[in-house]
Motif scaffolding. Structure first.
Motif, mmCIF file in Angstrom:
data_model
loop_
_atom_site.group_PDB
_atom_site.id
_atom_site.type_symbol
_atom_site.label_atom_id
_atom_site.label_comp_id
_atom_site.label_asym_id
_atom_site.label_seq_id
_atom_site.Cartn_x
_atom_site.Cartn_y
_atom_site.Cartn_z
ATOM 1 N N PHE A 145 35.163 -1.806 9.202
ATOM 2 C CA PHE A 145 33.702 -1.803 9.128
ATOM 3 C C PHE A 145 33.307 -3.115 8.462
ATOM 4 O O PHE A 145 33.569 -3.346 7.286
ATOM 5 C CB PHE A 145 33.164 -0.593 8.356
ATOM 6 C CG PHE A 145 31.670 -0.484 8.505
ATOM 7 C CD1 PHE A 145 31.109 0.172 9.592
ATOM 8 C CD2 PHE A 145 30.819 -1.096 7.587
ATOM 9 C CE1 PHE A 145 29.720 0.224 9.768
ATOM 10 C CE2 PHE A 145 29.444 -1.054 7.753
ATOM 11 C CZ PHE A 145 28.892 -0.390 8.850
ATOM 12 N N ARG A 146 32.688 -3.995 9.291
ATOM 13 C CA ARG A 146 32.345 -5.332 8.796
ATOM 14 C C ARG A 146 31.013 -5.246 8.055
ATOM 15 O O ARG A 146 29.944 -5.275 8.668
ATOM 16 C CB ARG A 146 32.205 -6.307 9.967
ATOM 17 C CG ARG A 146 33.501 -6.609 10.713
ATOM 18 C CD ARG A 146 33.212 -7.542 11.876
ATOM 19 N NE ARG A 146 34.385 -8.249 12.353
ATOM 20 C CZ ARG A 146 34.895 -8.098 13.580
ATOM 21 N NH1 ARG A 146 34.351 -7.251 14.446
ATOM 22 N NH2 ARG A 146 35.950 -8.789 13.943
ATOM 23 N N THR A 147 31.069 -5.193 6.732
ATOM 24 C CA THR A 147 29.825 -4.955 5.986
ATOM 25 C C THR A 147 28.841 -6.110 6.084
ATOM 26 O O THR A 147 27.643 -5.921 5.925
ATOM 27 C CB THR A 147 30.125 -4.672 4.499
ATOM 28 O OG1 THR A 147 30.890 -5.759 3.974
ATOM 29 C CG2 THR A 147 30.892 -3.384 4.326
ATOM 30 N N GLU A 148 29.325 -7.307 6.357
ATOM 31 C CA GLU A 148 28.385 -8.438 6.386
ATOM 32 C C GLU A 148 27.456 -8.397 7.596
ATOM 33 O O GLU A 148 26.411 -9.031 7.600
ATOM 34 C CB GLU A 148 29.128 -9.778 6.346
ATOM 35 C CG GLU A 148 29.956 -10.125 7.571
ATOM 36 C CD GLU A 148 31.280 -9.385 7.601
ATOM 37 O OE1 GLU A 148 31.585 -8.678 6.626
ATOM 38 O OE2 GLU A 148 32.008 -9.489 8.611
ATOM 39 N N VAL A 149 27.807 -7.620 8.619
ATOM 40 C CA VAL A 149 26.964 -7.591 9.819
ATOM 41 C C VAL A 149 25.577 -7.042 9.474
ATOM 42 O O VAL A 149 24.551 -7.572 9.878
ATOM 43 C CB VAL A 149 27.618 -6.758 10.940
ATOM 44 C CG1 VAL A 149 26.696 -6.650 12.142
ATOM 45 C CG2 VAL A 149 28.938 -7.378 11.350
ATOM 46 N N LEU A 151 32.400 -7.732 1.645
ATOM 47 C CA LEU A 151 31.669 -8.845 2.252
ATOM 48 C C LEU A 151 32.582 -9.993 2.699
ATOM 49 O O LEU A 151 33.349 -10.527 1.904
ATOM 50 C CB LEU A 151 30.680 -9.352 1.208
ATOM 51 C CG LEU A 151 29.542 -10.204 1.714
ATOM 52 C CD1 LEU A 151 28.686 -9.412 2.683
ATOM 53 C CD2 LEU A 151 28.694 -10.668 0.536
ATOM 54 N N ASP A 152 32.478 -10.317 3.989
ATOM 55 C CA ASP A 152 33.248 -11.451 4.518
ATOM 56 C C ASP A 152 32.269 -12.570 4.826
ATOM 57 O O ASP A 152 32.141 -13.020 5.962
ATOM 58 C CB ASP A 152 34.022 -11.013 5.772
ATOM 59 C CG ASP A 152 35.021 -12.068 6.228
ATOM 60 O OD1 ASP A 152 35.287 -13.004 5.456
ATOM 61 O OD2 ASP A 152 35.537 -11.950 7.349
ATOM 62 N N ALA A 153 31.525 -12.975 3.795
ATOM 63 C CA ALA A 153 30.523 -14.029 3.994
ATOM 64 C C ALA A 153 31.191 -15.387 3.905
ATOM 65 O O ALA A 153 32.303 -15.506 3.398
ATOM 66 C CB ALA A 153 29.445 -13.910 2.930
ATOM 67 N N ASP A 156 31.769 -18.813 9.338
ATOM 68 C CA ASP A 156 30.709 -18.826 10.342
ATOM 69 C C ASP A 156 29.618 -17.806 10.014
ATOM 70 O O ASP A 156 28.611 -17.731 10.684
ATOM 71 C CB ASP A 156 31.295 -18.530 11.735
ATOM 72 C CG ASP A 156 32.003 -17.179 11.770
ATOM 73 O OD1 ASP A 156 32.453 -16.720 10.698
ATOM 74 O OD2 ASP A 156 32.086 -16.596 12.852
ATOM 75 N N LYS A 157 29.845 -16.995 8.975
ATOM 76 C CA LYS A 157 28.860 -15.951 8.673
ATOM 77 C C LYS A 157 28.064 -16.366 7.442
ATOM 78 O O LYS A 157 28.397 -15.995 6.325
ATOM 79 C CB LYS A 157 29.580 -14.625 8.416
ATOM 80 C CG LYS A 157 30.417 -14.174 9.605
ATOM 81 C CD LYS A 157 31.415 -13.152 9.151
ATOM 82 C CE LYS A 157 32.462 -12.897 10.202
ATOM 83 N NZ LYS A 157 33.648 -12.268 9.646
ATOM 84 N N LEU A 158 27.071 -17.186 7.677
ATOM 85 C CA LEU A 158 26.295 -17.711 6.559
ATOM 86 C C LEU A 158 25.211 -16.726 6.191
ATOM 87 O O LEU A 158 24.460 -16.270 7.044
ATOM 88 C CB LEU A 158 25.674 -19.050 6.964
ATOM 89 C CG LEU A 158 26.698 -20.082 7.442
ATOM 90 C CD1 LEU A 158 26.019 -21.341 7.921
ATOM 91 C CD2 LEU A 158 27.695 -20.387 6.343
ATOM 92 N N ILE A 201 46.001 -6.079 9.404
ATOM 93 C CA ILE A 201 46.161 -7.463 9.864
ATOM 94 C C ILE A 201 44.906 -7.885 10.628
ATOM 95 O O ILE A 201 44.486 -7.199 11.560
ATOM 96 C CB ILE A 201 47.400 -7.558 10.781
ATOM 97 C CG1 ILE A 201 48.653 -7.201 9.968
ATOM 98 C CG2 ILE A 201 47.518 -8.952 11.402
ATOM 99 C CD1 ILE A 201 49.907 -7.046 10.794
ATOM 100 N N GLY A 202 44.291 -8.967 10.222
ATOM 101 C CA GLY A 202 43.093 -9.474 10.922
ATOM 102 C C GLY A 202 43.561 -10.432 12.010
ATOM 103 O O GLY A 202 43.910 -11.575 11.734
ATOM 104 N N SER A 203 43.586 -9.940 13.233
ATOM 105 C CA SER A 203 44.229 -10.725 14.297
ATOM 106 C C SER A 203 43.470 -12.009 14.626
ATOM 107 O O SER A 203 44.076 -13.002 15.015
ATOM 108 C CB SER A 203 44.386 -9.871 15.552
ATOM 109 O OG SER A 203 43.136 -9.381 15.964
HETATM 110 C C1 PEP Z 1 39.927 -10.932 11.924
HETATM 111 O O1 PEP Z 1 39.943 -12.059 11.462
HETATM 112 O O2 PEP Z 1 40.694 -10.520 12.806
HETATM 113 C C2 PEP Z 1 38.945 -9.962 11.438
HETATM 114 C C3 PEP Z 1 39.017 -8.705 11.714
HETATM 115 O O3 PEP Z 1 37.928 -10.470 10.727
HETATM 116 P P1 PEP Z 1 36.663 -11.190 11.392
HETATM 117 O O4 PEP Z 1 35.478 -10.393 11.015
HETATM 118 O O5 PEP Z 1 36.751 -12.500 10.700
HETATM 119 O O6 PEP Z 1 36.895 -11.255 12.862
#
Ligand code: PEP
Ligand code: MG
Length: 744
Positions: free
Chosen positions: A464-468, A503-505, A508-510, A617-619
């Motif tokens: 679940f990408r919280t930054e979205v 948060l993955d800010a 590219d996610k400014l 693993i974040g592919s």
């Molecule tokens: C990934 O890097 O594979 C990942 C899941 O993160 P992101 O949101 O950067 O795609």
């Protein structure tokens, strides 16, 4: 190097530097090569969509053939050179078994032929040909010269990509294609409609400002009511993309904007003219902003302005089209896209579209294929033209001709049939033919995505990408809103696991509201867990929101872009402190994981697996950093393969270590959205994969049809085999085909 060759290359270099019209440069190239190589003919064939080679320039053949003569890859000698990616040197071309006669070219007068494929980054972009009347074998030096010219030509074609097509002497009925960025996957085919930028008011001045103020207020109120109704529209599948539309509503209620509208009325303008003027000013101001995120909000203001003008003038805000159309626009707001969705839009091309624009977020959530960019397309499209929008390949094709159109129609029909067939997998668990259970989960980021859990029968939310939601809201949401979103996600998932990623800010996610330094390589810069650890107040607030949302449940939290075990420990320490603070208002059970997407972490597996409750693993990022290849660069896409020995070796190593330590290891990102990749990931021992929701049925279908132990044995043999080359894809594809595994 013979001096004639040097001279030829010298003039070609000048030509390469010249930024003239692509068609003229190609014609000049053909002329120079024919003269330099003492050939009677030099022709340039360029690869078009659908694996078609089209004659784009010639010196010596009939000029009428330019833009008309086409050969499929594998057809004729030119097509054979492209298919084999090797040069063909023939003294008697017409008696070659592959020769395909094209009367319009007049080439029957020429006996010998030298064909050289034009290659760049492993792709064949076209074929360069010279021909002579008398039968002769071309000398080694001549072959080398033409191969060098082909290299220069490849650079020329790459530089002209996108701009080349409309400038060529093609008549309007011929296919024209434009390169763009695929922002939401899929293919659409249908009539294209060009959306005008703004409605133009006909009444400009007014004598009675009081009446105009009243008209303006009434129109604003009516527009707001329209928006509310739109949000509640039952036709919107699942839940409306609230995060997007709430922001949009805020913009609609923005007092600064409304004040400016009234000021323009006070200056003597009619209400509709006032809207038009404020729209123009807003556009000018916003275009000057350096913040890309804020610039994207311009589309929202456009959308609202058009709605107001439509209300004030009684005009239809956008045309009425039969379902199945493709919309082309410079910008588009999210509310307008929702209306188009209700009317049956099939595809969308937005020239100023970007990955984080509101319309893009909505298009992805509603499964509408979307392209961004396509420079020059809007200027040359007319409404009503038939187009193919292929967001998977990043191209828009106007007037797809016979075979190409038929090919796309067949693909779309096959996808529909496949989709219908795959629906049966909704209720099936992902168990391989030999009984191995793989967890198949979805990547999500908006409340809107939650309906997909049930629709595709996923085992949970693996990412679940919280930054979205932060991006969709246009800022940092308040703690209550954040907690409410996470609670809604957990509620929708019920007993199924949800892996919340903090948060993955950055990169590219400014995010607005977080100051950032100029960085040369933002993907490797101050982002993700690095940023969170340096901004502990923001990080703690997010952790608290998650903990409170997880009250009475099992909560899973993971940190992105962990590069050292120390970073994982630091994140976990903060989480533990917050859990302590939240106390009984928190979850019953707390599992803490790390994302493995920085390769260095693969050499810290001992402590990591001992301390983490799970690893994902974040592919996307792992592939980006493993191959040192920017994931967003179109020039690099497809150059390195996930299905390759180094990537699979790394995954296998992590999976084996996870098993030995008793720590679950899964994989998320986009890789597992492709059935062959998902199979390979499962085969190297990873038992949970997370992917785009739309991919789940196809991945389940592939898994169910595969004897994983048999595939595993095949794959490990393949990986030992040095001759397999950089990509294992062809061999894996052949195996899947031979074993009846569906993988498309
Ligand atoms: C990934 O890097 O594979 C990942 C899941 O993160 P992101 O949101 O950067 O795609
Ligand atoms: Mg990542």
């Amino acid at each position: 190097m013979p001096s004639a060759t040097r001279q030829l290359l010298g003039s070609l270099r000048l030509l390469l530097a010249d930024r003239g019209a692509p068609a003229e440069r190609l014609a000049e190239l053909a002329r120079l090569v024919a003269a330099g190589m003492v050939a009677e003919v030099c022709s340039v064939y360029v690869m078009r969509p659908g694996e078609i080679l089209e004659l784009w320039a010639t010196e010596g053949l009939r000029s009428g053939a330019v833009g008309h003569t086409r050969l499929r890859v594998g057809e004729g000698i030119v097509g054979t050179a492209a298919a084999s990616a090797t040069s063909l040197n023939l003294a008697d071309a017409q008696n070659h078994p592959a020769f395909a006669y094209r009367a319009e070219t007049g080439e029957d007068a020429f006996a010998s032929m030298l064909c050289v494929p034009v290659r760049r980054a492993g792709r064949v972009m076209g074929v360069l040909v010279v021909q002579n009347r008398e039968p002769r074998q071309y000398a080694e030096e001549e072959v080398e010269t033409l191969e060098t010219v082909a290299m220069l030509l490849a650079e020329m074609l790459a530089a002209d990509a996108g701009a080349a097509a409309p400038a060529l002497p093609l008549d309007a009925a011929l296919p024209r294609h434009f390169e763009g960025a695929g922002l939401s996957p899929g293919i659409a085919l249908g009539p294209i409609h060009v959306r005008g930028l703004a409605l133009v008011p006909t009444r400009l001045l007014a004598d009675d400002p009081k009446a105009e103020h009243a008209r303006m207020d009434a129109a604003i109120a009516a527009m707001r009511a329209d928006l509310e109704a739109l949000l509640k529209a039952p036709r919107l599948s699942g839940e409306a993309p609230r995060e997007v539309l709430e922001t949009f509503r805020l913009i609609a209620g923005d007092s600064g904007w409304i004040t400016r509208l009234h000021e323009a009325v006070a200056a003597g303008l009619a209400a509709e003219a006032a809207v038009s003027r404020v729209m123009g000013e807003t556009a000018r101001r916003m275009r000057a902003l350096s913040d890309a995120y804020l610039r994207e909000r311009l589309a929202d203001f456009d959308d609202l302005g058009n709605r107001l003008i439509a209300r004030l003038t009684g005009a239809a805000p956008n045309g009425q089209f039969a379902p199945g159309y493709i919309l082309a626009a410079r910008r588009l707001g999210p509310a307008e896209l929702l209306e188009h969705h209700a009317r049956g839009i099939a595809g969308l091309m937005i020239e100023e579209g970007t990955a984080t624009a509101h319309a893009t977020i909505v298009a992805r959530a509603l499964d509408i294929p979307m392209l961004g960019g396509c420079r020059g397309a809007l200027a040359s499209i007319s409404s009503g033209e038939i187009a193919v929008l292929d967001a998977d390949q990043g191209r828009l094709i106007l007037h797809p001709e016979g075979e190409l159109e038929a090919g796309y129609r067949a693909t779309i029909a096959a996808r529909l049939v496949r989709r219908a067939g795959l629906a049966a997998f909704r209720t099936r668990a992902a168990i391989s033919a030999d009984g191995e259970r793989i967890q198949v989960m979805i990547n999500a980021g908006l409340a809107l995505d939650l309906a997909a859990l049930d629709q595709v029968g996923a085992d949970g939310i693996g990412l679940f990408r919280t930054e979205v939601a932060f991006l969709a809201r246009g800022g940092l949401p308040d703690a209550h809103a954040e907690q409410a979103l996470y609670a809604r996600v957990l509620e929708a998932a019920g007993d199924k696991p949800v892996l919340f990623r903090t948060l993955d800010a950055g990169g590219d996610k400014l995010l607005p509201g977080i100051e950032r330094a100029e960085e040369e390589n933002p993907a490797m810069g101050w982002r993700s867990i690095r940023l969170s650890l340096d901004r502990p107040a923001l990080f703690r607030r997010q952790l608290r929101a998650m903990l409170r949302a997880g009250r009475g449940r099992c909560l899973r939290v993971m940190f992105p872009m962990v590069a050292t075990v120390e970073e994982f420990r630091a994140g976990r320490r903060l989480l533990a402190e917050e859990a302590q603070r939240v106390g009984p208002d928190g979850p019953d059970r707390l599992l803490v994981g790390a994302m493995l997407e920085v390769p260095a972490l693969a050499w810290q597996l001992g402590p990591l697996l001992a301390e983490a409750d799970f690893v994902s693993i974040g592919s996307n990022d792992l592939a980006q950093f493993l191959f040192a290849a920017d994931r967003g660069s179109p020039q690099l896409s497809g150059r390195y393969d996930f299905l390759s020995a180094p990537m699979l070796a790394l995954l296998e190593q992590v999976a084996a270590a996870g098993r030995a330590a008793g720590t679950p290891v899964g994989l998320c990102g986009e890789a597992a959205s492709h059935p062959l990749e998902a199979l390979a990931v499962a085969a190297v021992g990873i038992q949970g994969v997370s992917m785009a929701p739309a991919a789940v049925p196809a991945v389940k279908a592939a898994l169910v049809a595969t004897d994983l132990s048999q595939f595993r044995a095949f794959l490990s043999g393949l990986r030992q085999n040095e001759a397999a080359g950089a990509s294992l894809r062809p061999a894996i594809t052949a195996w899947a085909r031979d074993h009846g595994v569906p993988f498309e």
